[in-house]
Structure formats: structure tokens, C-alpha cells
Design a protein around this motif. Structure first.
Motif, PDB file in Angstrom:
ATOM      1  N   GLU A   1       1.836  23.470  -5.761  1.00 33.55           N
ATOM      2  CA  GLU A   1       0.928  22.474  -5.193  1.00 33.55           C
ATOM      3  C   GLU A   1       1.512  21.902  -3.916  1.00 33.55           C
ATOM      4  OE1 GLU A   1      -0.456  19.293  -7.729  1.00 33.55           O
ATOM      5  OE2 GLU A   1      -1.893  18.630  -6.204  1.00 33.55           O
ATOM      6  N   ARG A   2       0.648  21.789  -2.937  1.00 39.31           N
ATOM      7  CA  ARG A   2       1.047  21.196  -1.653  1.00 39.31           C
ATOM      8  C   ARG A   2       0.006  20.156  -1.266  1.00 39.31           C
ATOM      9  NH1 ARG A   2      -3.252  21.223   0.702  1.00 39.31           N
ATOM     10  NH2 ARG A   2      -4.351  23.052   1.322  1.00 39.31           N
ATOM     11  N   TYR A   3       0.336  19.353  -0.257  1.00 40.99           N
ATOM     12  CA  TYR A   3      -0.556  18.261   0.126  1.00 40.99           C
ATOM     13  C   TYR A   3      -0.706  18.257   1.640  1.00 40.99           C
ATOM     14  CZ  TYR A   3      -0.905  13.424   1.890  1.00 40.99           C
ATOM     15  OH  TYR A   3      -1.206  12.301   2.611  1.00 40.99           O
ATOM     16  N   GLY A   4      -1.930  17.974   2.093  1.00 42.09           N
ATOM     17  CA  GLY A   4      -2.140  17.925   3.542  1.00 42.09           C
ATOM     18  C   GLY A   4      -3.346  17.102   3.905  1.00 42.09           C
ATOM     19  N   MET A   5      -3.634  17.114   5.184  1.00 44.84           N
ATOM     20  CA  MET A   5      -4.777  16.373   5.737  1.00 44.84           C
ATOM     21  C   MET A   5      -5.271  17.103   6.967  1.00 44.84           C
ATOM     22  SD  MET A   5      -3.809  12.375   5.991  1.00 44.84           S
ATOM     23  CE  MET A   5      -5.423  11.740   6.419  1.00 44.84           C
ATOM     24  N   THR A   6      -6.536  16.932   7.272  1.00 42.22           N
ATOM     25  CA  THR A   6      -7.069  17.516   8.495  1.00 42.22           C
ATOM     26  C   THR A   6      -6.226  17.073   9.694  1.00 42.22           C
ATOM     27  OG1 THR A   6      -9.264  17.549   7.554  1.00 42.22           O
ATOM     28  CG2 THR A   6      -9.140  17.592   9.954  1.00 42.22           C
TER      29      THR A   6
ATOM     30  N   ILE B   1     -13.033  12.950  -3.438  1.00 40.43           N
ATOM     31  CA  ILE B   1     -12.833  14.373  -3.130  1.00 40.43           C
ATOM     32  C   ILE B   1     -13.488  15.188  -4.243  1.00 40.43           C
ATOM     33  CG2 ILE B   1     -11.220  16.196  -2.562  1.00 40.43           C
ATOM     34  CD1 ILE B   1      -9.246  14.167  -1.605  1.00 40.43           C
TER      35      ILE B   1
ATOM     36  N   ASP C   1      -2.901   7.564   1.853  1.00 36.85           N
ATOM     37  CA  ASP C   1      -2.685   8.055   0.488  1.00 36.85           C
ATOM     38  C   ASP C   1      -1.585   7.251  -0.187  1.00 36.85           C
ATOM     39  OD1 ASP C   1      -4.569  10.224   0.183  1.00 36.85           O
ATOM     40  OD2 ASP C   1      -3.456  11.207   1.798  1.00 36.85           O
TER      41      ASP C   1
ATOM     42  N   LYS D   1      -7.798   4.562   0.936  1.00 36.80           N
ATOM     43  CA  LYS D   1      -9.085   4.729   1.619  1.00 36.80           C
ATOM     44  C   LYS D   1     -10.169   4.963   0.566  1.00 36.80           C
ATOM     45  CE  LYS D   1      -7.119   9.302   2.441  1.00 36.80           C
ATOM     46  NZ  LYS D   1      -6.406  10.146   3.361  1.00 36.80           N
TER      47      LYS D   1
ATOM     48  N   VAL E   1       3.510  16.863  -5.290  1.00 35.35           N
ATOM     49  CA  VAL E   1       3.179  17.730  -4.150  1.00 35.35           C
ATOM     50  C   VAL E   1       4.449  18.153  -3.417  1.00 35.35           C
ATOM     51  CG1 VAL E   1       0.831  16.870  -3.893  1.00 35.35           C
ATOM     52  CG2 VAL E   1       2.691  15.681  -2.713  1.00 35.35           C
TER      53      VAL E   1
ATOM     54  N   SER F   1      -5.823  20.272  -1.325  1.00 39.03           N
ATOM     55  CA  SER F   1      -7.060  19.628  -0.847  1.00 39.03           C
ATOM     56  C   SER F   1      -7.532  18.545  -1.802  1.00 39.03           C
ATOM     57  CB  SER F   1      -8.232  20.607  -0.620  1.00 39.03           C
ATOM     58  OG  SER F   1      -7.866  21.658   0.199  1.00 39.03           O
ATOM     59  N   ALA F   2      -7.066  18.596  -3.044  1.00 38.31           N
ATOM     60  CA  ALA F   2      -7.428  17.602  -4.067  1.00 38.31           C
ATOM     61  C   ALA F   2      -6.350  17.670  -5.143  1.00 38.31           C
ATOM     62  CB  ALA F   2      -8.792  17.950  -4.648  1.00 38.31           C
ATOM     63  N   PRO F   3      -6.233  16.619  -5.970  1.00 45.13           N
ATOM     64  CA  PRO F   3      -5.177  16.641  -6.989  1.00 45.13           C
ATOM     65  C   PRO F   3      -5.404  17.710  -8.052  1.00 45.13           C
ATOM     66  CG  PRO F   3      -6.353  14.507  -6.961  1.00 45.13           C
ATOM     67  CD  PRO F   3      -7.022  15.379  -5.973  1.00 45.13           C
TER      68      PRO F   3
ATOM     69  N   ASN G   1     -14.407  16.251   1.144  1.00 47.59           N
ATOM     70  CA  ASN G   1     -14.308  14.794   1.201  1.00 47.59           C
ATOM     71  C   ASN G   1     -15.685  14.151   1.362  1.00 47.59           C
ATOM     72  OD1 ASN G   1     -11.685  15.406   1.203  1.00 47.59           O
ATOM     73  ND2 ASN G   1     -11.136  14.194   2.994  1.00 47.59           N
TER      74      ASN G   1
END
Ligand code: MCA
Ligand code: AMP
Length: 506
Positions: free
Chosen positions: A301-306, A404, A383, A400, A325, A280-282, A409
Motif C-alpha cells: 500500500e502506498r499513499y499519494g495525491m494529485t 473517496i 490528511d 478536509k 502507507v 487512492s483510498a484506504p 474523490n
């Protein structure tokens, strides 16, 4: 038609072990999978009896309870579109979400019934129900006597399961439309990738109105038929107390920063854990390394978006690299430059993705949707990313204008527009600065207007606190005679960021 209702996937698992515990926790009674199936059936009957039809939205702003999860499952079962809202949102924010999404049903905390009632009446919503953090309210009272079985409504792959609002860099928040297949495909991917199994016990301390706590965490454990230890909110001492009985923990970086600040967080406390994830954040490398030194575990660690759920992840087996990530999950990923050309490994560009997890567009915003997709169907994440020589993705920044803070956000534009409305404000600029607890903190620069000589920072903060969610409220406000601008007239936010960092140090 093949039935793609996401609930079917869960139900298959739940029905195999109806008497096993699905949820337990210090502040809740244990719930079996039978309770989950029956409770969600009763609520589905209530919603249908209120006239909500497949495709209708159900907007929900309630505290964290198992009943809120049952409400989510009930919406899936009845073919309704679940629309969760952050409990921190104030009336003005709520008003927009409700009038924009035109829900058939709204569920709110009984403490807010009268103010939400006004919004709902204005928007012409037929049904308002209540649910408090203890699981009481008209939603439960009125569903109590209804049948404990419900014929789950068949859904097609692209039928909507949920809408989650995400703020926009310009203008109003956008409702990301997520289909049953978006959610199901991502759930199956994560369940497999993170090797979930029936013996797993997920320690759950995240809020359940966002992708992370609602979909990522709960869907994995539902597919596994594992147990959830359900905490009302994150509190280091509570979490540490429950680690020995848990196997998996999902967190935003702030959780790890706070855990590491507690001497009771030890290797022994984590003796039964198999997986800690972060997102959700770095996650700072410093936190990643301190965590390994303290516990012997390596954070994944993983990375995503709504808009797409989880996009990349470090490996379960294999090297989890700090500051990265990981690799793309079951979606295509490419990094492109300003001209849309794919960049070489090691170069920075914007990450674009395409796959079954990518959302169906923004609710009633076809132009915005079109702007964020390439003609070949790739979604532009915004990103700034680079892929290293081993193929690991690294999120290096954001194209953008987004802050965060503690995993939430905040779009500067929205805060600036609220500040600009305050009498005495000429103009404003909002930036994010490093913060030891929240990762980034919101701070504002204000240029007083002609009538603003006596305006104070405390007044600015107090005025907007009434109007917007608390986590968006600037932690500091600085007054300046003018905003630094480049020759094009664009505010130089980097300069302001440096100024805020120096001011905080002084
Ligand atoms: C609370 N406050 C904050 C934040 N949270 N300020 C800035 N940023 C925040 N995140 C403020 C409150 O307004 C309040 O201010 C004061 O801090 C104390 O509030 P309290 O509620 O006690 O705070 P807390 O319980 O300590 O909450 C901090 C938290 C929480 C536990 C880190 O913010 C949290 O649970 N964050 C997780 C967010 C999350 O789940 N994100 C996932 C998004 P005052 O005193 O002035 O009133 S999904 C996503 O991003 C994608 C898909 C992904 O990749 O996962
Ligand atoms: P949201 O719209 O709330 O889902 O937030 C999505 C954004 O969070 C992404 O576009 C990224 O900017 C950021 N994000 C999520 N996970 C990570 C991560 N592990 N590292 C860096 N940024 C992240």
C-alpha cells in the motif's frame, strides 16, 4: 539550458528496443515502441500545426485507448500542457474546466462532439478534435499523413507538463499544475523503489485520466521499457485471465474487494506476479489479510495525491504493514498539530510534505495556493496522519471534507450546492458512509423547503444525475425536518453519518 522534458527520459528507453511490444490487450492490436514514438510524433505535428504553442493547454475527455496515451506523450513532446478529464463529467462540469483552463485544443469522443462543440465555441477554443475508444476520430485521421519523427521541444524543470483538476472543499475545482520535474522525479523514485525492470508486464485496468492510472502506472513501465497489457476497464474475470501473463498490478481497494469475491482468483492465477500495489483510498486490513491468505502475496500500500504524486510507500523489500502507507518516498514529511508544531510519534496531526514531486500551485488561484502552503514551502495535505513506533505512516482520517468512493474523490460541498438548487429543497448535507464495494458511498440528507412536501428521493437523484458525474450522485437520499447543528451552527456530519448507517441497516 538542460532539457528537462519528461518525454526525453521515456524516449531513451523506447529507442533501445523499437521493435519490442509496448502495449497489447484483448481489445487492441499490439503496439511496438516504434509505434509509440511515431504515433506520438504525428500527433505532436498535428497539434503544432493547429497553432498550439509550448505552454498551451490541451484538454482531453476521451475513453481509454492507446491513442489517448499517444496524445499525452505528444503533448509532452510539443511542450503542451496535458489536461485529462474524467469521462463521467457532464456538460456543466466540462464547461467550467474548459472556460477556466482556456485550452488551445480540446479532444473529445465523437459521440459528444456537438455538445462539447457548443462549450468550446463559447470559450473561444480554436480547435476541437475527436478520438473514440477504438482509437478512431479526427485526431488520428488528420495526423496519419504527418511525419513520423518530431523534434521534442526542450523544457525547463518547472515548465508545466499537466494540469489535473481536483475538487475543492469550498468553491470550484482547482487545477493542480504539475511540472516536467514533478512528474519525472516521482517516476524515477517509483521505478527504483518498486524495482521495475525490462521484463515487467504491467496489467493496466485503471482509468487514464488520473494520476494513478496515467502517471504512476505508465511512467514506471515506460522507464523500465516493459510491456503493458491494456484493459479498457476493470472487470474481475478479465483481470484474472490476464494475471498469468503479468508481473505487476496497480489498483484501488475496490479492485481487490471485487477480485476476492471471485472464486477464480487463486494463488495459481497469480503465479507469475511479483507486485500488487494499492492506493487512492484506504485499504481495509481485512482485505489486506484476505488477499495474503488467498494468494500468498502481500499488497504494497502506498499513499499519494494529485498535487504530489506518490508521497509514501510500504517497502518493496521488508515488512509491508497492514493499515499503513509505509515510509516517506523522496520528499520530506512531517506531522503537525493545529498550532503547526511537529507532533511526537504515535500522535495524530496533519501531514505536510515538501519535495521535488510537490506541484507548482493551483492554476490561476494564487490565494488558494498560498493557503495550502506553509511559509517554509511545506504543502498541507489535509490528511490526518500518525507515525508509528517503526516509522510507518498511517492515514487515520481527513481534515478536509472529502469522500473517496471507489478511488474517486467527491467533495460534499459540490454535491450540496447542486441539491440546494433543486426546487423544493430547503437545504442539504452530504456525507460518506462505509460501503462494501466502493469503500465509502455518497449519501444526502435533505430538508424540504416550503414548497417541497411532495419531493421524493428518486426525483432528487434523477435531477442531479443529469448535471454531475454519476460516481458523485448519492446512492441514497434521506429527508429530515432539520439538520443537526452544534452551538456554532455547524452541521454535525458525524451524527448524520451514524443516522445513515442505522437507516441502511434497518
Ligand atoms: C462507478 N460508479 C461509482 C463509481 N464508479 N459509484 C461510486 N463510486 C465509484 N467509484 C457507479 C456508476 O456511476 C454507475 O452508476 C455504476 O456505479 C456502475 O458503473 P460502472 O462504470 O459499470 O462502474 P465500474 O466499471 O464497476 O467502476 C467502478 C470502478 C471505477 C472500477 C471501481 O470507479 C474505477 O475504475 N475507479 C478507479 C478510480 C481511480 O483510478 N482513482 C485514482 C485517482 P449508475 O448505475 O447509477 O449509473 S488518483 C488518486 O487518487 C491519487 C493520486 C492516488 O493516490 O492514486
Ligand atoms: P486525489 O486528490 O484524487 O489525488 O486524492 C488524494 C487523496 O486520496 C489523499 O489526500 C488521501 O486522502 C487519499 N488517499 C490516497 N491514497 C491513500 C491511501 N493509501 N490510504 C488512504 N488515503 C489515501
Amino acid at each position: 539550458m538542460t532539457d528537462s522534458n519528461l518525454y526525453r527520459l521515456f524516449e531513451t528507453r523506447f529507442a533501445r528496443q523499437p521493435d519490442a511490444i509496448a502495449f497489447e490487450g484483448p481489445e487492441i492490436r499490439p503496439y511496438t515502441f516504434r509505434d509509440v514514438m511515431e504515433g506520438s510524433a504525428r500527433i505532436a505535428h498535428l497539434l503544432a500545426s493547429e497553432g498550439a504553442k509550448p505552454g498551451d493547454r490541451v484538454a482531453v475527455q476521451v475513453g481509454k485507448s492507446v491513442e489517448a496515451v499517444l496524445l499525452y506523450l505528444a503533448c509532452l513532446r510539443a511542450g503542451l500542457v496535458y489536461l485529462p478529464l474524467n469521462t463521467a463529467y457532464k456538460s456543466a462540469e466540462l464547461d467550467y474546466f474548459i472556460s477556466d483552463s482556456e485550452p488551445a485544443v480540446v479532444v473529445c469522443d465523437p459521440a459528444h462532439e456537438s455538445e462539447v462543440g457548443e462549450i468550446v465555441a463559447k470559450a473561444g477554443v480554436k480547435t476541437l478534435l475527436t478520438l473514440d475508444e477504438s482509437g478512431n476520430g479526427t485526431l488520428i485521421e488528420r495526423s496519419a499523413g504527418l511525419p513520423a519523427t518530431f523534434e521534442t521541444v526542450a523544457r525547463e524543470k518547472d515548465d508545466l507538463a499537466a494540469i489535473l483538476y481536483t475538487s475543492g472543499t469550498t468553491g470550484r475545482s482547482k487545477g493542480a499544475m504539475l511540472s516536467h520535474d514533478n512528474l519525472a522525479s516521482n517516476a524515477i523514485t517509483l521505478h527504483r523503489h518498486w524495482q521495475f525492470h525490462p521484463g515487467d508486464v504491467l496489467l493496466h485496468a485503471l482509468p487514464i485520466f488520473h494520476v494513478h492510472g496515467l502517471f504512476v502506472a505508465l511512467h514506471c513501465v515506460f522507464l523500465a521499457g516493459g510491456k503493458v497489457i491494456f484493459l479498457k476497464k476493470f472487470d474481475s474475470a478479465d483481470v484474472i485471465r490476464h494475471f498469468p501473463a503479468s508481473t505487476v498490478f496497480m489498483a484501488v481497494p475496490t479492485f481487490y474487494v471485487r477480485l476476492l469475491a471471485d472464486p477464480a482468483f487463486t494463488r495459481d492465477a497469480c503465479r507469475n506476479m511479483r507486485l500488487f500495489t494499492s492506493g487512492s483510498a484506504p485499504l481495509l486490513e481485512e482485505t489486506f489479510n484476505a488477499f495474503t491468505a488467498r494468494t500468498g502475496h502481500v499488497i504494497l500500500e502506498r499513499y499519494g495525491m494529485t498535487e504530489a504524486g506518490m508521497i509514501t510507500s510500504n517497502p518493496y523489500d521488508g515488512l509491508r504493514k497492514a493499515g499503513t502507507v509505509g515510509f516517506a518516498l523522496d520528499n520530506e514529511a512531517r506531522i503537525v498539530d493545529d498550532a503547526g508544531r511537529v507532533v511526537a510519534d504515535g500522535e495524530i496531526g496533519i501531514l505536510e510534505i515538501r519535495g521535488p514531486n510537490v506541484f507548482k500551485g493551483y492554476w490561476r488561484m494564487p490565494e488558494k495556493t498560498a493557503e495550502e502552503f506553509r511559509p517554509d514551502g511545506f504543502f498541507i495535505t489535509g490528511d490526518m496522519t500518525c507515525r508509528d513506533e517503526d516509522g510507518y505512516y498511517r492515514i487515520v482520517g481527513r481534515a478536509k471534507d472529502l469522500i473517496i468512493s471507489g478511488g474517486y474523490n467527491v467533495y460534499p460541498k459540490e454535491i450540496e450546492s447542486f441539491i440546494d438548487e433543486i426546487p423544493g429543497v430547503g437545504e442539504s448535507a452530504v456525507v460518506g458512509v462505509p460501503h462494501p464495494d466502493f469503500g465509502e458511498a455518497v449519501v444526502a440528507f435533505v430538508v424540504p423547503g416550503t414548497d417541497g412536501e411532495t419531493l421524493t428521493a428518486a426525483e432528487v437523484i434523477a435531477t442531479i444525475k443529469d448535471k454531475i458525474a454519476n460516481f458523485k450522485v448519492p446512492k441514497a437520499v434521506y429527508f429530515v425536518p432539520e439538520l443537526p447543528r452544534n452551538t456554532m451552527g455547524k452541521v454535525q456530519k458525524n451524527q448524520l453519518r451514524d443516522q445513515a448507517i442505522s437507516a441502511a441497516k434497518a
